[in-house]
Design a protein around this motif. Structure first.
Motif, PDB file in Angstrom:
ATOM      1  N   THR A   1       0.843  -1.181   0.000  1.00 23.54           N
ATOM      2  CA  THR A   1       0.000   0.000   0.000  1.00 23.54           C
ATOM      3  C   THR A   1       0.882   1.236   0.000  1.00 23.54           C
ATOM      4  O   THR A   1       1.781   1.353   0.829  1.00 23.54           O
ATOM      5  N   PRO A   2       0.637   2.158  -0.928  1.00 19.81           N
ATOM      6  CA  PRO A   2       1.459   3.367  -0.940  1.00 19.81           C
ATOM      7  C   PRO A   2       1.141   4.270   0.249  1.00 19.81           C
ATOM      8  O   PRO A   2       0.021   4.297   0.748  1.00 19.81           O
TER       9      PRO A   2
ATOM     10  N   ILE B   1       1.493   8.317   1.337  1.00 22.46           N
ATOM     11  CA  ILE B   1       1.745   9.673   0.842  1.00 22.46           C
ATOM     12  C   ILE B   1       1.786  10.593   2.044  1.00 22.46           C
ATOM     13  O   ILE B   1       0.861  10.613   2.853  1.00 22.46           O
TER      14      ILE B   1
ATOM     15  N   ALA C   1       5.383  10.024  -2.211  1.00 19.80           N
ATOM     16  CA  ALA C   1       4.690   8.736  -2.195  1.00 19.80           C
ATOM     17  C   ALA C   1       5.736   7.633  -2.132  1.00 19.80           C
ATOM     18  O   ALA C   1       6.697   7.639  -2.900  1.00 19.80           O
ATOM     19  N   THR C   2       5.540   6.716  -1.199  1.00 18.75           N
ATOM     20  CA  THR C   2       6.457   5.588  -1.066  1.00 18.75           C
ATOM     21  C   THR C   2       5.668   4.279  -1.067  1.00 18.75           C
ATOM     22  O   THR C   2       4.511   4.237  -0.656  1.00 18.75           O
ATOM     23  N   ILE C   3       6.320   3.246  -1.544  1.00 23.52           N
ATOM     24  CA  ILE C   3       5.798   1.887  -1.445  1.00 23.52           C
ATOM     25  C   ILE C   3       6.895   1.078  -0.764  1.00 23.52           C
ATOM     26  O   ILE C   3       8.027   1.025  -1.263  1.00 23.52           O
ATOM     27  N   ASP C   4       6.581   0.508   0.376  1.00 22.62           N
ATOM     28  CA  ASP C   4       7.584  -0.220   1.175  1.00 22.62           C
ATOM     29  C   ASP C   4       8.820   0.640   1.408  1.00 22.62           C
ATOM     30  O   ASP C   4       9.941   0.183   1.214  1.00 22.62           O
TER      31      ASP C   4
ATOM     32  N   VAL D   1       8.426   6.603  -4.900  1.00 20.47           N
ATOM     33  CA  VAL D   1       7.931   6.288  -6.243  1.00 20.47           C
ATOM     34  C   VAL D   1       7.153   7.431  -6.887  1.00 20.47           C
ATOM     35  O   VAL D   1       6.812   7.362  -8.067  1.00 20.47           O
TER      36      VAL D   1
ATOM     37  N   VAL E   1       5.176  10.110 -11.190  1.00 24.21           N
ATOM     38  CA  VAL E   1       5.166   8.756 -10.641  1.00 24.21           C
ATOM     39  C   VAL E   1       6.136   7.940 -11.492  1.00 24.21           C
ATOM     40  O   VAL E   1       6.096   8.011 -12.729  1.00 24.21           O
TER      41      VAL E   1
ATOM     42  N   ALA F   1       5.307   2.300 -11.044  1.00 23.68           N
ATOM     43  CA  ALA F   1       4.155   2.521 -10.163  1.00 23.68           C
ATOM     44  C   ALA F   1       2.975   3.160 -10.897  1.00 23.68           C
ATOM     45  O   ALA F   1       1.943   3.432 -10.287  1.00 23.68           O
TER      46      ALA F   1
ATOM     47  N   THR G   1      -1.432   2.367 -11.080  1.00 25.36           N
ATOM     48  CA  THR G   1      -1.828   1.786  -9.791  1.00 25.36           C
ATOM     49  C   THR G   1      -2.786   2.678  -9.015  1.00 25.36           C
ATOM     50  O   THR G   1      -3.230   2.307  -7.935  1.00 25.36           O
TER      51      THR G   1
ATOM     52  N   LEU H   1      -1.747   5.648  -7.999  1.00 27.86           N
ATOM     53  CA  LEU H   1      -0.881   6.481  -7.180  1.00 27.86           C
ATOM     54  C   LEU H   1      -0.918   7.943  -7.607  1.00 27.86           C
ATOM     55  O   LEU H   1      -0.935   8.841  -6.761  1.00 27.86           O
TER      56      LEU H   1
END
Length: 142
Positions: free
Chosen positions: A2-3, A5, A46-49, A53, A72, A76, A79, A81
């Motif tokens: 899950t992103p 933000i 925005a980050t994912i893990d 991204v 983005v 990513a 998605t 995002l």
């Protein structure tokens, strides 16, 4: 995956993302992409893990909030995002009762994306860094 933000003070990471997308991918000149407004802006990251991204830059001019420099990374995209970044920017400005409108300058091929988020195109297309753009606005309902 899950992103997340959030607002960030890590401008260097945001600029690195913009460099990858705008300068390297889209061929925008560095002089057109990098300006002196980063220091006065709010930056969303925005980050994912924990991996960066995507980003967006928020500026204020009077009662208008501007969302800009939205990007983005390729892996990513698609998605949701990008839409989440825009919604986070809208929410930031909507939380301020002195802000009544959100503005952005959209690349013409992305007009439909922003229209789905409630923005309306205004005025003719114009060139920005060699890419056709149009101004778009979203009134904040109170």
């Amino acid at each position: 995956m899950t992103p997340v933000i959030a607002e960030t003070a890590d401008i260097a990471t945001c600029v690195a993302l913009r460099r990858k997308v705008f300068i390297e991918e889209q061929g925008i000149a560095e002089a057109d992409e990098l300006d002196d407004l980063d220091g006065q802006a709010i930056h969303l990251l925005a980050t994912i893990d924990t991996r960066p991204v995507g980003t967006a830059r928020l500026l204020r001019k009077g009662a208008t909030g501007k969302i800009g420099r939205v990007c983005v990374l390729a892996e990513a995209r698609g998605t949701g995002l990008g839409a989440a970044l825009i919604r986070a920017g809208i929410a930031h400005f909507a939380a301020d009762p002195s802000c009544d409108t959100v503005y952005l300058s959209a690349q013409v091929p992305a007009l439909g994306f922003y229209e789905k988020l409630g923005f309306t195109a205004e005025g003719p297309a114009y060139d920005d860094a060699g890419i056709p753009h149009r101004d778009m606005t979203l009134p904040l309902s109170r």
